[in-house]
Motif scaffolding. Structure first.
Motif, PDB file in Angstrom:
ATOM      1  N   LYS A 185      11.133 -11.800  19.723  1.00 37.16           N
ATOM      2  CA  LYS A 185      10.580 -10.737  20.611  1.00 37.16           C
ATOM      3  C   LYS A 185      11.353 -11.008  21.929  1.00 37.16           C
ATOM      4  O   LYS A 185      11.802 -10.158  22.673  1.00 37.16           O
ATOM      5  N   ARG A 230       6.511   0.059  23.255  1.00 37.90           N
ATOM      6  CA  ARG A 230       7.002  -0.542  22.190  1.00 37.90           C
ATOM      7  C   ARG A 230       7.262  -1.981  21.999  1.00 37.90           C
ATOM      8  O   ARG A 230       7.506  -2.468  23.232  1.00 37.90           O
ATOM      9  N   ASP A 231       7.097  -2.780  21.017  1.00 39.09           N
ATOM     10  CA  ASP A 231       7.214  -4.107  21.217  1.00 39.09           C
ATOM     11  C   ASP A 231       8.956  -4.060  21.403  1.00 39.09           C
ATOM     12  O   ASP A 231       9.630  -3.226  20.896  1.00 39.09           O
ATOM     13  N   LYS A 250      11.260  -5.752  19.669  1.00 34.51           N
ATOM     14  CA  LYS A 250      11.900  -5.730  18.387  1.00 34.51           C
ATOM     15  C   LYS A 250      11.997  -4.387  17.915  1.00 34.51           C
ATOM     16  O   LYS A 250      13.075  -3.958  17.430  1.00 34.51           O
ATOM     17  N   LYS A 292      14.114  -8.612  23.743  1.00 34.47           N
ATOM     18  CA  LYS A 292      13.947  -8.053  25.312  1.00 34.47           C
ATOM     19  C   LYS A 292      14.991  -8.503  25.991  1.00 34.47           C
ATOM     20  O   LYS A 292      15.497  -7.732  26.709  1.00 34.47           O
ATOM     21  N   GLU A 328       7.431 -14.948  18.515  1.00 38.02           N
ATOM     22  CA  GLU A 328       7.503 -14.974  19.873  1.00 38.02           C
ATOM     23  C   GLU A 328       8.806 -15.053  20.474  1.00 38.02           C
ATOM     24  O   GLU A 328       9.470 -14.335  21.483  1.00 38.02           O
TER      25      GLU A 328
END
Length: 101
Positions: free
Chosen positions: A89, A31-32, A34, A93, A86
């Motif tokens: 994200k 999963r990304d 976000k 993270k 970017e």
């Protein structure tokens, strides 16, 4: 449960009982950050994360964005990136790593 305690109590009990199963079910697919942060916030009964651009520096051909992500009752995280997406994200993270999500 719903009839006696209402929607919020039923939601809390459901998430408490099933969140580990949902976590295990999702382990096979990447999963990304976000999406992962959004899912983590929802699993904790919190509103969706909000992102805010704090700064944009550099020339038009090579910008650097500084973004802050906030989730209710959690200290925000800040990150940089070469695009707004970017940076978002990276901030998501960083917040996930801090909360262990």
């Amino acid at each position: 449960l719903y009839q006696d305690g209402g929607l919020e109590l039923a939601r809390k009990v459901f998430l408490d009982l099933w969140s580990e199963e949902f976590d295990r079910a999702g382990q096979g697919r990447p999963r990304d950050p976000k999406t992962a942060l959004q899912e983590w916030a929802q699993s904790k009964g919190r509103p969706l994360p909000s992102y805010r651009v704090l700064d944009r520096t550099g020339p038009d051909h090579a910008p650097e964005f500084t973004v802050q992500v906030s989730v209710k009752d959690v200290d925000p995280a800040i990150a940089k990136g070469k695009s707004r997406q970017e940076a978002e994200k990276a901030a998501a993270k960083a917040l996930l790593e801090r909360v262990g999500g």
